[in-house]
Design a protein around this motif. Structure first.
Motif, PDB file in Angstrom:
ATOM      1  N   ILE A 388       0.840  -1.197   0.000  1.00 37.31           N
ATOM      2  CA  ILE A 388       0.000   0.000   0.000  1.00 37.31           C
ATOM      3  C   ILE A 388       0.880   1.254   0.000  1.00 37.31           C
ATOM      4  CG2 ILE A 388      -1.567   1.360   1.460  1.00 37.31           C
ATOM      5  CD1 ILE A 388      -2.886  -1.329   2.251  1.00 37.31           C
ATOM      6  N   GLN A 389       1.903   1.246   0.849  1.00 40.80           N
ATOM      7  CA  GLN A 389       2.820   2.390   0.915  1.00 40.80           C
ATOM      8  C   GLN A 389       3.552   2.571  -0.412  1.00 40.80           C
ATOM      9  OE1 GLN A 389       3.339   4.517   3.800  1.00 40.80           O
ATOM     10  NE2 GLN A 389       4.170   5.708   2.091  1.00 40.80           N
ATOM     11  N   LYS A 390       3.981   1.461  -1.008  1.00 41.07           N
ATOM     12  CA  LYS A 390       4.686   1.514  -2.282  1.00 41.07           C
ATOM     13  C   LYS A 390       3.804   2.110  -3.371  1.00 41.07           C
ATOM     14  CE  LYS A 390       7.025  -1.449  -5.674  1.00 41.07           C
ATOM     15  NZ  LYS A 390       7.385  -2.853  -6.046  1.00 41.07           N
ATOM     16  N   ALA A 391       2.535   1.677  -3.436  1.00 46.46           N
ATOM     17  CA  ALA A 391       1.602   2.213  -4.432  1.00 46.46           C
ATOM     18  C   ALA A 391       1.366   3.700  -4.213  1.00 46.46           C
ATOM     19  CB  ALA A 391       0.282   1.445  -4.376  1.00 46.46           C
ATOM     20  N   PHE A 392       1.269   4.110  -2.956  1.00 45.42           N
ATOM     21  CA  PHE A 392       1.049   5.520  -2.643  1.00 45.42           C
ATOM     22  C   PHE A 392       2.267   6.354  -3.034  1.00 45.42           C
ATOM     23  CE2 PHE A 392       1.335   9.022   0.541  1.00 45.42           C
ATOM     24  CZ  PHE A 392       0.265   9.764   0.059  1.00 45.42           C
ATOM     25  N   ASP A 393       3.461   5.867  -2.743  1.00 47.87           N
ATOM     26  CA  ASP A 393       4.693   6.595  -3.096  1.00 47.87           C
ATOM     27  C   ASP A 393       4.834   6.749  -4.606  1.00 47.87           C
ATOM     28  OD1 ASP A 393       5.283   6.783  -0.418  1.00 47.87           O
ATOM     29  OD2 ASP A 393       6.712   5.107  -0.413  1.00 47.87           O
ATOM     30  N   GLU A 394       4.521   5.685  -5.351  1.00 47.08           N
ATOM     31  CA  GLU A 394       4.595   5.766  -6.812  1.00 47.08           C
ATOM     32  C   GLU A 394       3.577   6.722  -7.377  1.00 47.08           C
ATOM     33  OE1 GLU A 394       4.258   1.761  -8.195  1.00 47.08           O
ATOM     34  OE2 GLU A 394       6.304   1.227  -7.628  1.00 47.08           O
ATOM     35  N   PHE A 395       2.392   6.742  -6.770  1.00 43.96           N
ATOM     36  CA  PHE A 395       1.351   7.686  -7.198  1.00 43.96           C
ATOM     37  C   PHE A 395       1.819   9.125  -6.994  1.00 43.96           C
ATOM     38  CE2 PHE A 395      -2.083  10.452  -5.638  1.00 43.96           C
ATOM     39  CZ  PHE A 395      -2.854  10.549  -6.793  1.00 43.96           C
ATOM     40  N   LYS A 396       2.424   9.425  -5.859  1.00 42.75           N
ATOM     41  CA  LYS A 396       2.910  10.769  -5.583  1.00 42.75           C
ATOM     42  C   LYS A 396       3.989  11.185  -6.585  1.00 42.75           C
ATOM     43  CE  LYS A 396       4.069  10.528  -1.245  1.00 42.75           C
ATOM     44  NZ  LYS A 396       4.560  10.985   0.083  1.00 42.75           N
ATOM     45  N   LYS A 397       4.879  10.253  -6.946  1.00 42.42           N
ATOM     46  CA  LYS A 397       5.917  10.560  -7.923  1.00 42.42           C
ATOM     47  C   LYS A 397       5.321  10.901  -9.276  1.00 42.42           C
ATOM     48  CE  LYS A 397       9.619   7.718  -5.946  1.00 42.42           C
ATOM     49  NZ  LYS A 397      10.479   6.517  -6.161  1.00 42.42           N
ATOM     50  N   ARG A 398       4.318  10.116  -9.701  1.00 43.40           N
ATOM     51  CA  ARG A 398       3.681  10.372 -11.009  1.00 43.40           C
ATOM     52  C   ARG A 398       2.972  11.718 -10.997  1.00 43.40           C
ATOM     53  NH1 ARG A 398       1.970   4.996 -10.408  1.00 43.40           N
ATOM     54  NH2 ARG A 398      -0.162   5.700  -9.980  1.00 43.40           N
ATOM     55  N   ARG A 399       2.299  12.021  -9.887  1.00 44.95           N
ATOM     56  CA  ARG A 399       1.540  13.269  -9.794  1.00 44.95           C
ATOM     57  C   ARG A 399       2.447  14.480  -9.776  1.00 44.95           C
ATOM     58  NH1 ARG A 399      -2.475  14.025  -4.757  1.00 44.95           N
ATOM     59  NH2 ARG A 399      -0.454  13.997  -3.706  1.00 44.95           N
TER      60      ARG A 399
END
Length: 401
Positions: A388-399
């Motif tokens: 979950i943390q990994k998915a959230f971190d990747e989302f923040k990078k893309r955004r």
């Protein structure tokens, strides 16, 4: 982190993954929600087995015990197709109102899951999902058509948006039939909530005294449905005749029968030469005592998540020899019998009944250790938290690009 779990229908007092993982995520400090359908969704999708009586009170009890908030969509489910819930726009609005950091859609192949995957690029929050499907469970006559549709229209979006689909079984169904790369489909097994399920000699003694069961009696417990799919008649037939032992064999059955098939099961139980004690279907938090009081847990057909709970209480397990059960019982923690064979079912019970006490106690300890070391839900929930943390971190990078 604000984590919103989406489940098509949620029953607050059973032992599914959706009931347990959010509980631990809340314990870890995350603000955790479950968004689901109104009670009508439970009745339509789960039938009469669980029911939806007093659902508001049961939801409140779950929230009080876990800290997880349950949001039931204001309007009932819009439609049900092939046991898949079709929600109206109200579901998406309910989720948006919670301002999540990440949404965890339970069931990548539900209509809800596919809807979120299709919109992943435009969502203002991270997305993660999971798969509960096994190849052996794909019996729907339209399954081949569905797989082609999914592989053509949904899988490309999963790959493009790097969406993680957590496999809850060590099965390659999502890769083989849906084309999802295994690099995006990590496996996190089911487990047992060791805060509830653990060996307890005091509970064992009390249960046996209350039910007039001797200390030396060999108690076999069965929990679950007693329908054809779960082998209700096979279970009853295995206990028709007395076993060759100086110990009394007592079968404790926790579950209900329904329909004509159920009547046949009941007739077999009533004809048994062994003592059979019946209890109705129980709420998940009320199940531990049945395992804690027993010597052996049996499953007549298929696989069962109750395997983990039984073993967490130090119970060896006897189950049919499908590939999953064989793997589960390959750690000197149980046995398998030939699928569908009453004779072999009885023979395996007889072998366990005749096993020297020291050897059997070793098997009991192996059962407990197997869960504690590998399948404690606190450890499993930490794995979920990591992805979950990994998915959230990747989302923040893309955004932020």
């Amino acid at each position: 982190m604000v984590i919103v779990n989406i489940e098509d229908y949620f029953i607050p007092d059973v032992g599914y993954q959706i009931n347990i993982v959010p509980k631990y995520l809340a314990m870890f400090g995350h603000k955790t929600y479950i968004v689901t359908s109104k009670p009508e969704g439970i009745v339509k999708a789960a039938g009469s087995f669980f029911g939806a009586d007093n659902i508001e009170q049961r939801d409140a009890e779950y929230t009080k015990a876990t800290g997880v908030q349950i949001i039931r969509v204001d309007l009932p489910i819009k439609k049900l197709i092939a046991n898949r819930v079709i929600h109206g726009r109200q579901l998406f609005k309910a989720v948006e109102a919670l301002s999540p950091d990440i949404v965890f859609v339970h069931g990548n192949d539900t209509f809800t899951g596919m809807s979120y995957i299709s919109k992943a690029k435009k969502l203002p929050y991270a997305l993660i999902t999971d798969s509960h499907m096994l190849e052996m469970a794909t019996t729907n006559k339209f399954s081949k058509l569905f797989r082609k549709f999914y592989k053509l229209f949904i899988t490309p979006k999963i790959i493009k948006n790097n969406i993680t689909v957590i496999r809850t079984q060590d099965d390659n169904y999502v890769n083989k039939h849906l084309g999802i790369p295994l690099s995006q489909a990590p496996w996190i097994s089911y487990g047992s909530d060791s805060l509830l399920f653990y060996p307890d000699e005091q509970v064992k003694s009390k249960f046996r005294q209350e039910n007039n069961i001797g200390e030396n009696d060999f108690v076999v417990v069965y929990t679950g449905k007693l329908d054809e799919a779960k082998g209700g008649k096979l279970l009853a037939e295995a206990f028709l005749k007395k076993f060759d032992s100086d110990r009394n064999v007592v079968l404790v059955v926790v579950g209900n029968t329904v329909g004509e098939y159920g009547k046949e099961v009941e007739e077999l139980f009533s004809s048994s030469e062994n003592r059979i004690i019946r209890f109705p279907t129980q709420k998940y938090p009320d199940l531990p005592k049945f395992y804690q009081a027993a010597d052996l847990s049996v499953f007549a057909k298929q696989c069962s998540l109750s395997f983990y709970d039984a073993q967490s209480c130090g119970l060896p397990v006897l189950s049919e020899d499908n590939n999953i059960n064989v793997d589960r019982c390959s750690h000197q923690n149980g046995l398998n019998f030939k699928s569908g064979s009453v004779q072999d079912f009885r023979a395996k019970i007889q072998s366990l009944l005749s096993m020297p006490r020291d050897e059997y106690n070793c098997m009991k300890q192996n059962s407990y250790n197997f869960i504690k070391e590998n399948y404690d839900y606190e450890k499993k929930a930490r794995e979920y938290e990591m992805y979950i943390q990994k998915a959230f971190d990747e989302f923040k990078k893309r955004r932020n690009k």
